[in-house]
Motif scaffolding. Structure first.
Motif, mmCIF file in Angstrom:
data_model
loop_
_atom_site.group_PDB
_atom_site.id
_atom_site.type_symbol
_atom_site.label_atom_id
_atom_site.label_comp_id
_atom_site.label_asym_id
_atom_site.label_seq_id
_atom_site.Cartn_x
_atom_site.Cartn_y
_atom_site.Cartn_z
ATOM 1 N N SER A 124 0.573 -1.286 0.031
ATOM 2 C CA SER A 124 0.008 -0.036 0.007
ATOM 3 C C SER A 124 0.956 1.090 -0.105
ATOM 4 O O SER A 124 2.068 1.225 0.454
ATOM 5 C CB SER A 124 -0.832 -0.025 1.370
ATOM 6 N N CYS A 125 0.180 2.333 -0.383
ATOM 7 C CA CYS A 125 0.710 3.651 -0.310
ATOM 8 C C CYS A 125 -0.086 4.928 -0.390
ATOM 9 O O CYS A 125 -1.361 4.722 -0.303
ATOM 10 C CB CYS A 125 1.731 3.662 -1.555
ATOM 11 N N ASP A 126 0.440 6.005 -0.293
ATOM 12 C CA ASP A 126 -0.586 7.237 -0.550
ATOM 13 C C ASP A 126 -0.217 7.615 -1.887
ATOM 14 O O ASP A 126 0.725 7.783 -2.378
ATOM 15 C CB ASP A 126 0.041 8.210 0.397
ATOM 16 N N LEU A 127 -1.376 7.877 -2.687
ATOM 17 C CA LEU A 127 -1.581 8.235 -4.154
ATOM 18 C C LEU A 127 -0.600 9.496 -4.206
ATOM 19 O O LEU A 127 0.247 9.505 -5.106
ATOM 20 C CB LEU A 127 -2.863 8.393 -4.506
ATOM 21 N N LYS A 128 -0.732 10.731 -3.526
ATOM 22 C CA LYS A 128 0.012 11.768 -3.815
ATOM 23 C C LYS A 128 1.590 11.660 -3.586
ATOM 24 O O LYS A 128 2.086 11.990 -4.091
ATOM 25 C CB LYS A 128 -0.536 12.959 -2.662
ATOM 26 N N GLU A 129 1.846 10.913 -2.528
ATOM 27 C CA GLU A 129 3.226 10.422 -2.361
ATOM 28 C C GLU A 129 3.951 9.807 -3.259
ATOM 29 O O GLU A 129 5.126 9.916 -3.633
ATOM 30 C CB GLU A 129 3.328 9.748 -0.895
ATOM 31 N N ILE A 130 3.228 8.889 -3.967
ATOM 32 C CA ILE A 130 3.968 7.946 -5.083
ATOM 33 C C ILE A 130 3.767 8.783 -6.455
ATOM 34 O O ILE A 130 4.637 8.373 -7.281
ATOM 35 C CB ILE A 130 3.263 6.596 -5.019
ATOM 36 N N SER A 131 2.975 9.506 -6.607
ATOM 37 C CA SER A 131 2.787 10.195 -7.786
ATOM 38 C C SER A 131 4.203 10.715 -8.502
ATOM 39 O O SER A 131 4.144 10.504 -9.660
ATOM 40 C CB SER A 131 1.664 11.274 -7.765
ATOM 41 N N PRO A 132 5.125 11.299 -8.038
ATOM 42 C CA PRO A 132 6.074 12.023 -8.492
ATOM 43 C C PRO A 132 7.193 10.725 -9.147
ATOM 44 O O PRO A 132 7.857 11.067 -9.966
ATOM 45 C CB PRO A 132 6.869 12.701 -7.326
ATOM 46 N N TYR A 133 6.892 9.660 -8.557
ATOM 47 C CA TYR A 133 7.664 8.555 -8.925
ATOM 48 C C TYR A 133 7.223 7.771 -10.351
ATOM 49 O O TYR A 133 7.959 6.884 -10.870
ATOM 50 C CB TYR A 133 8.015 7.449 -8.004
ATOM 51 N N HIS A 258 3.538 -4.677 3.293
ATOM 52 C CA HIS A 258 4.566 -3.405 2.757
ATOM 53 C C HIS A 258 3.801 -2.293 2.672
ATOM 54 O O HIS A 258 3.088 -2.046 1.510
ATOM 55 C CB HIS A 258 5.393 -3.878 1.570
ATOM 56 N N HIS A 259 3.728 -1.366 3.657
ATOM 57 C CA HIS A 259 3.096 0.037 3.360
ATOM 58 C C HIS A 259 4.438 1.109 3.007
ATOM 59 O O HIS A 259 5.462 1.135 3.940
ATOM 60 C CB HIS A 259 2.401 0.404 4.718
ATOM 61 N N LEU A 260 4.230 1.634 1.793
ATOM 62 C CA LEU A 260 5.494 2.235 1.339
ATOM 63 C C LEU A 260 5.329 3.647 1.574
ATOM 64 O O LEU A 260 4.380 4.352 0.970
ATOM 65 C CB LEU A 260 5.555 2.079 -0.206
ATOM 66 N N THR A 261 6.063 4.318 2.253
ATOM 67 C CA THR A 261 5.993 5.687 2.695
ATOM 68 C C THR A 261 7.326 6.422 2.982
ATOM 69 O O THR A 261 8.255 5.497 3.438
ATOM 70 C CB THR A 261 5.020 6.063 3.770
ATOM 71 N N GLY A 262 7.741 7.757 2.528
ATOM 72 C CA GLY A 262 8.951 8.322 3.361
ATOM 73 C C GLY A 262 10.135 7.588 2.440
ATOM 74 O O GLY A 262 10.059 7.176 1.403
ATOM 75 N N PRO A 263 11.046 7.760 3.248
ATOM 76 C CA PRO A 263 12.351 7.006 2.398
ATOM 77 C C PRO A 263 12.261 5.565 1.947
ATOM 78 O O PRO A 263 13.039 5.330 1.146
ATOM 79 C CB PRO A 263 13.261 6.921 4.007
ATOM 80 N N ARG A 264 11.437 4.896 2.610
ATOM 81 C CA ARG A 264 11.173 3.547 2.186
ATOM 82 C C ARG A 264 10.533 3.337 0.760
ATOM 83 O O ARG A 264 10.831 2.479 -0.182
ATOM 84 C CB ARG A 264 10.351 2.766 3.277
ATOM 85 N N LEU A 265 9.579 4.275 0.569
ATOM 86 C CA LEU A 265 8.816 4.384 -0.723
ATOM 87 C C LEU A 265 10.048 4.913 -1.741
ATOM 88 O O LEU A 265 9.995 4.393 -2.981
ATOM 89 C CB LEU A 265 7.775 5.518 -0.786
ATOM 90 N N GLU A 266 10.873 5.912 -1.355
ATOM 91 C CA GLU A 266 11.816 6.384 -2.225
ATOM 92 C C GLU A 266 13.046 5.156 -2.568
ATOM 93 O O GLU A 266 13.166 5.197 -3.750
ATOM 94 C CB GLU A 266 12.534 7.436 -1.397
ATOM 95 N N ARG A 267 13.260 4.609 -1.638
ATOM 96 C CA ARG A 267 14.330 3.135 -1.957
ATOM 97 C C ARG A 267 13.553 2.404 -2.680
ATOM 98 O O ARG A 267 14.032 1.703 -3.840
ATOM 99 C CB ARG A 267 14.437 2.697 -0.646
#
Length: 289
Positions: A124-133, A258-267
Motif C-alpha cells: 500500500s501507499c499514499d497516491l499523492k506521495e507515490i505520484s512523483p515516481y 509492505h506500506h510504502l512511505t517516506g524513505p522506504r517509498l523512495e528506496r
C-alpha cells in the motif's frame, strides 16, 4: 434458523455455471502440475479523508482454491459475488439483510480464507506521495496500481524462494479494475525478461471478472479490511481493530505487509538496475526492504 431478509436479485450467472467456471478455471491454469494461484485486487480509501491505495490478495494451492470457492458459494448463495463493501454496508445485492446475517457472512468468509489460503500479501501507499515516481513514458509504470501489483508479486516471489518452493505462481487479477490494462503490460514483462520472471516466480497471469474466481473474493476481503484499518487508525486516529481483521492477522496467519512511505517509498521506487526487456528502460523497483 430463519433469518428475515429480502429476496436478493438473482445472480447474473447460474449457480451451476459459477461452480463449474471456478473449478474449471483452476484446472485450466494447473493441468496436472503443482503451483500456487495468487489473486490480487486493488482498493482506494473510501473514507474521503486521504489518498490511501493498496493492492492485496492471497495465494492458494490449486486444490484449496477449489475448496475455498465451494465454501464461499455456499456462504453467499444467490447473492454471489461476494463484495465486502456491499456486505458491510448492506448495499446492492446485500441490501435488506439483517445485521446478524451480515456478521455471519463476514465471519464465514474470514474462516474460509484462514482455512484455505496459504499466504496473504498487502502492498500500500499514499497516491499523492507515490505520484512523483510514476513514469508516464513507460507502459506498466503509469499508475500506482501496476507498481503495487509489482511489489506484491515480488513479495510473493521472495516468499516462495525463502520457503524453498520449486513450483511457480500463476497470478490472477480482477478484470476491469483500475488501470488493469497498464498492469497487464507490466506483468507481461515476465514473459520476455528472465529477471522479472525470476522475481515473480512467474508461471502465468490472467485477468478475470470477479464472478469467475472466488479467490478474488478473498483479495476483496483482505484489501477492504486493510484500507479500513488504515483509515480508522491513521486517517481518523480512532485506534480501532475490527474483529474480522484481527482474525485475518492473528498469530499463525502469514501476511506479507509492505506500506510504502517516506524513505522506504523512495528506496522502493529508485533502487535496482534498469532492465531492457524490448520496451525501453524500465526500473523494476525491486527493493521492498
Amino acid at each position: 434458523v430463519m433469518i428475515p431478509v429480502e429476496a436478493p436479485p438473482r445472480s447474473r450467472v447460474p449457480d451451476d455455471e459459477i461452480e463449474w467456471s471456478s473449478r474449471q478455471l483452476v484446472e485450466l491454469l494447473f493441468p496436472g502440475v503443482e503451483g500456487l494461484l495468487a489473486v490480487l485486487a486493488a482498493f482506494f480509501d473510501e473514507s474521503g479523508q486521504g489518498d490511501f491505495f493498496c493492492v492485496a490478495g492471497y495465494a492458494f494451492e490449486p486444490s484449496a482454491a477449489v475448496k475455498f470457492g465451494k465454501a464461499m458459494r455456499a456462504l453467499v448463495r444467490e447473492r454471489w459475488p461476494f463484495h465486502m463493501k456491499d456486505v458491510v454496508h448492506k448495499k446492492k445485492r446485500y441490501a435488506g439483510i439483517t445485521d446478524e446475517y451480515r456478521d455471519r457472512i463476514v465471519r464465514g468468509a474470514v474462516a474460509a480464507v484462514n482455512k484455505y489460503a496459504t499466504v496473504g500479501v498487502i502492498t500500500s501507499c499514499d497516491l499523492k506521495e507515490i505520484s512523483p515516481y510514476l513514469d508516464g513514458n513507460h507502459p506498466g509504470f503509469r499508475h500506482a496500481y501496476s507498481v503495487l501489483c509489482h511489489g506484491s508479486m515480488v513479495a510473493l516471489g521472495s516468499w516462495a524462494i525463502e520457503q524453498k518452493r520449486t513450483d511457480r505462481i500463476h497470478y490472477m487479477f480482477e478484470k476491469g479494475g483500475p488501470n488493469w490494462q497498464d498492469a497487464n503490460k507490466l506483468v507481461g514483462l515476465a514473459t520476455i525478461c528472465p529477471e522479472v520472471d525470476g522475481m515473480y516466480r512467474f508461471r502465468g497471469h490472467a485477468f478475470e471478472p470477479k464472478e469467475a474466481s472466488a479467490g478474488l473474493h478473498a483479495a476483496d476481503l483482505l484489501g477492504w479490511e486493510w484500507q479500513k484499518f488504515i483509515a480508522d487508525n491513521f486517517l481518523r486516529g480512532e485506534r480501532r481493530l475490527r474483529g474480522s481483521f484481527a482474525q485475518l492477522v492473528a498469530p499463525g496467519r502469514r501476511i506479507l505487509v509492505h506500506h510504502l512511505t517516506g524513505p522506504r517509498l523512495e528506496r522502493f521506487c529508485r533502487s535496482g538496475p534498469f532492465l531492457r526487456c524490448g520496451c525501453g528502460e524500465v526500473n523494476h523497483l525491486e527493493d521492498l526492504s
